[in-house]
Design an enzyme around this catalytic site. Structure first.
Site, short mmCIF file in Angstrom:
data_model
loop_
_atom_site.label_atom_id
_atom_site.label_comp_id
_atom_site.label_asym_id
_atom_site.label_seq_id
_atom_site.Cartn_x
_atom_site.Cartn_y
_atom_site.Cartn_z
N ASP A 1 3.09 4.44 117.84
CA ASP A 1 2.95 3.09 118.40
C ASP A 1 3.41 2.03 117.40
O ASP A 1 3.32 2.23 116.19
CB ASP A 1 1.47 2.86 118.78
CG ASP A 1 1.29 1.69 119.72
OD1 ASP A 1 2.29 1.24 120.32
OD2 ASP A 1 0.15 1.22 119.85
N GLY A 2 3.88 0.93 117.94
CA GLY A 2 4.22 -0.22 117.09
C GLY A 2 5.69 -0.56 117.04
O GLY A 2 6.09 -1.44 116.26
N ASN A 3 6.49 0.08 117.86
CA ASN A 3 7.93 -0.21 117.85
C ASN A 3 8.21 -1.67 118.23
O ASN A 3 9.07 -2.32 117.64
CB ASN A 3 8.68 0.68 118.86
CG ASN A 3 8.62 2.15 118.49
OD1 ASN A 3 8.24 2.49 117.37
ND2 ASN A 3 9.00 3.02 119.41
N GLY A 4 7.49 -2.15 119.25
CA GLY A 4 7.71 -3.51 119.74
C GLY A 4 7.38 -4.54 118.67
O GLY A 4 8.15 -5.47 118.43
N ARG A 5 6.23 -4.36 118.02
CA ARG A 5 5.83 -5.32 116.99
C ARG A 5 6.75 -5.25 115.78
O ARG A 5 7.08 -6.27 115.17
CB ARG A 5 4.37 -5.07 116.58
CG ARG A 5 3.38 -5.69 117.55
CD ARG A 5 2.01 -5.10 117.43
NE ARG A 5 1.94 -3.78 118.06
CZ ARG A 5 0.92 -2.96 117.97
NH1 ARG A 5 -0.13 -3.30 117.24
NH2 ARG A 5 0.93 -1.81 118.59
N SER B 1 3.97 7.43 127.85
CA SER B 1 2.74 7.75 128.59
C SER B 1 2.94 7.57 130.09
O SER B 1 3.87 6.87 130.53
CB SER B 1 1.59 6.86 128.12
OG SER B 1 1.72 5.55 128.64
N GLU C 1 1.44 5.71 131.82
CA GLU C 1 1.28 4.27 132.10
C GLU C 1 2.50 3.47 131.63
O GLU C 1 2.64 2.30 132.00
CB GLU C 1 0.02 3.74 131.40
CG GLU C 1 -1.29 4.23 132.02
CD GLU C 1 -1.59 5.70 131.72
OE1 GLU C 1 -1.19 6.19 130.65
OE2 GLU C 1 -2.20 6.37 132.58
N ASN C 2 3.34 4.08 130.80
CA ASN C 2 4.48 3.31 130.27
C ASN C 2 5.54 2.98 131.33
O ASN C 2 6.43 2.16 131.09
CB ASN C 2 5.13 4.02 129.07
CG ASN C 2 4.32 3.95 127.81
OD1 ASN C 2 4.33 4.87 126.99
ND2 ASN C 2 3.58 2.87 127.61
N HIS D 1 12.50 0.64 119.39
CA HIS D 1 12.48 2.02 119.89
C HIS D 1 13.56 2.87 119.22
O HIS D 1 13.35 4.03 118.89
CB HIS D 1 12.67 2.04 121.42
CG HIS D 1 11.52 1.40 122.16
ND1 HIS D 1 10.20 1.67 121.86
CD2 HIS D 1 11.49 0.51 123.19
CE1 HIS D 1 9.41 0.97 122.67
NE2 HIS D 1 10.17 0.26 123.48
N ARG E 1 6.19 -0.70 132.01
CA ARG E 1 7.01 -1.58 131.16
C ARG E 1 8.16 -2.16 131.98
O ARG E 1 8.54 -1.61 133.03
CB ARG E 1 7.59 -0.76 129.99
CG ARG E 1 6.54 -0.10 129.10
CD ARG E 1 6.14 -1.03 127.99
NE ARG E 1 5.07 -0.47 127.17
CZ ARG E 1 5.21 -0.14 125.88
NH1 ARG E 1 6.38 -0.28 125.29
NH2 ARG E 1 4.18 0.30 125.20
C1 IPE Z 1 0.70 4.66 123.80
O1 IPE Z 1 1.13 3.41 123.35
C2 IPE Z 1 1.85 5.46 124.31
C3 IPE Z 1 2.83 5.86 123.33
C4 IPE Z 1 2.84 5.59 122.06
C5 IPE Z 1 3.88 6.68 123.85
P1 IPE Z 1 1.02 2.11 124.26
O2 IPE Z 1 1.57 0.99 123.43
O3 IPE Z 1 1.63 2.35 125.58
O4 IPE Z 1 -0.56 1.97 124.45
P2 IPE Z 1 -1.44 0.72 124.79
O5 IPE Z 1 -0.84 0.08 126.00
O6 IPE Z 1 -1.41 -0.20 123.61
O7 IPE Z 1 -2.80 1.28 125.01
C1 IPE Z 2 5.42 2.62 121.16
O1 IPE Z 2 5.79 1.35 120.77
C2 IPE Z 2 6.50 3.28 121.99
C3 IPE Z 2 6.15 3.47 123.40
C4 IPE Z 2 5.01 3.14 123.95
C5 IPE Z 2 7.15 4.07 124.22
P1 IPE Z 2 5.39 0.06 121.61
O2 IPE Z 2 6.56 -0.38 122.41
O3 IPE Z 2 4.14 0.27 122.37
O4 IPE Z 2 5.13 -0.96 120.44
P2 IPE Z 2 4.11 -2.18 120.45
O5 IPE Z 2 2.76 -1.61 120.73
O6 IPE Z 2 4.56 -3.10 121.54
O7 IPE Z 2 4.23 -2.77 119.10
MG MG Z 3 2.20 -0.08 121.93
#
Ligand code: IPE
Ligand code: IPE
Ligand code: MG
Length: 249
Positions: free
Chosen positions: A19-23, A64, A66-67, A36, A70
């Site tokens: 987790d954390g690619n977006g940030r 996930s 739930e993803n 990503h 997005r």
């Molecule tokens: C969990 O991360 C799924 C993956 C890392 C693949 P998310 O970023 O989707 O989780 P939430 O929404 O913060 O719970």
């Molecule tokens: C995790 O990074 C990758 C996936 C959920 C596919 P995020 O895209 O959730 O990164 P944040 O949480 O927004 O930083």
């Molecule tokens: Mg995330």
């Protein structure tokens, strides 16, 4: 050894919520896509770091259930990164003896991606130097549900009785049942939740949360997590220290 001791053993199975690619991207003024892409780049080194530390199985949460919520463009990019990762890395994994497995629903992926998954699994099928599991369109609740459904079907077909349904039989239908239990579950980016990852399998996993964002998660970060794991006293509900509870029973 990682911490200088000689008796400390590495976890056999590590699972990671990447987790954390977006940030990571936002902090650099970039789009989530850039995050990503950088995140995928971490996997190769991490896999080989795991192997050199004696970790037998690495399970990565890539997408996930739930993803799908997005934005469509981001989902599309994630699917295309997954596809190119499989196309690029399967041959290398095969050369290195790594067996790949993808867990999750699959039927919501494009036929092209489903083919790439099947091919990558086929190419790496005979690997005996370690396992890489990628959880994609995976949800822990889905996993438990599909296991329950299989047992129900067996009852309906007269292949088993209701009385034969117990933890062991359900467990055997949950993903990863044939692999060593998940010893260490890591989540990057500072979030401290499971987000519907391996709910059943993590019953006795050690949890490790780090503020490091996934694209920055390197070998040193892995070593910090493993060192923390090695300090844990795994009791499994028993009393003895050092994870030897069963012997004391
Ligand atoms: C969990 O991360 C799924 C993956 C890392 C693949 P998310 O970023 O989707 O989780 P939430 O929404 O913060 O719970
Ligand atoms: C995790 O990074 C990758 C996936 C959920 C596919 P995020 O895209 O959730 O990164 P944040 O949480 O927004 O930083
Ligand atoms: Mg995330």
């Amino acid at each position: 050894m990682i911490t200088g001791g000689t008796e400390l053993s590495s976890p056999r199975h590590i699972a990671i919520i990447m987790d954390g690619n977006g940030r990571w991207a936002a902090r650099k003024g970039l789009s989530p896509s850039a995050g990503h892409k950088a995140g995928v780049e971490r996997i190769r080194d991490l896999l080989s770091a795991c192997r050199s530390r004696g970790v037998e199985v690495l399970t990565l949460f890539a997408f996930s259930s739930e993803n799908w919520q997005r934005p469509p463009k981001e989902v599309e990019l994630l699917m295309s990164l997954f596809h190119s990762y499989l196309r690029k890395e399967a041959r290398r994994m095969c050369d290195e003896g790594v067996r790949l497995r993808v867990i999750g629903r699959r039927d919501r992926f494009s036929p092209r991606l489903q083919r790439a998954i099947a091919e990558a699994e086929e190419i790496t099928r005979l690997g005996q130097q370690g396992d890489l599991v990628i959880a994609a369109d995976y949800g822990g609740r889905w996993d438990i549900t599909q296991a329950a459904r299989q047992l129900a079907e067996q009852v309906v077909n007269g292949e088993r009785s209701i009385d034969s349904i117990d933890e062991e039989s359900l467990d055997s239908h949950i993903q990863l049942a044939d692999l060593p239990p998940v010893d260490l579950l890591i989540r990057s980016s500072g979030e401290q939740r499971i987000s519907n990852f391996i709910l059943w399998q993590a019953a006795y996993s050690e949890l490790f949360f780090t503020d490091t964002l996934w694209p920055d998660f390197d070998e040193a970060a892995l070593d910090v997590a493993i060192a923390a794991f090695q300090q844990r006293d795994r009791r499994f509900g028993g009393r003895a220290a050092g994870g030897d509870a069963a012997a004391q029973a």
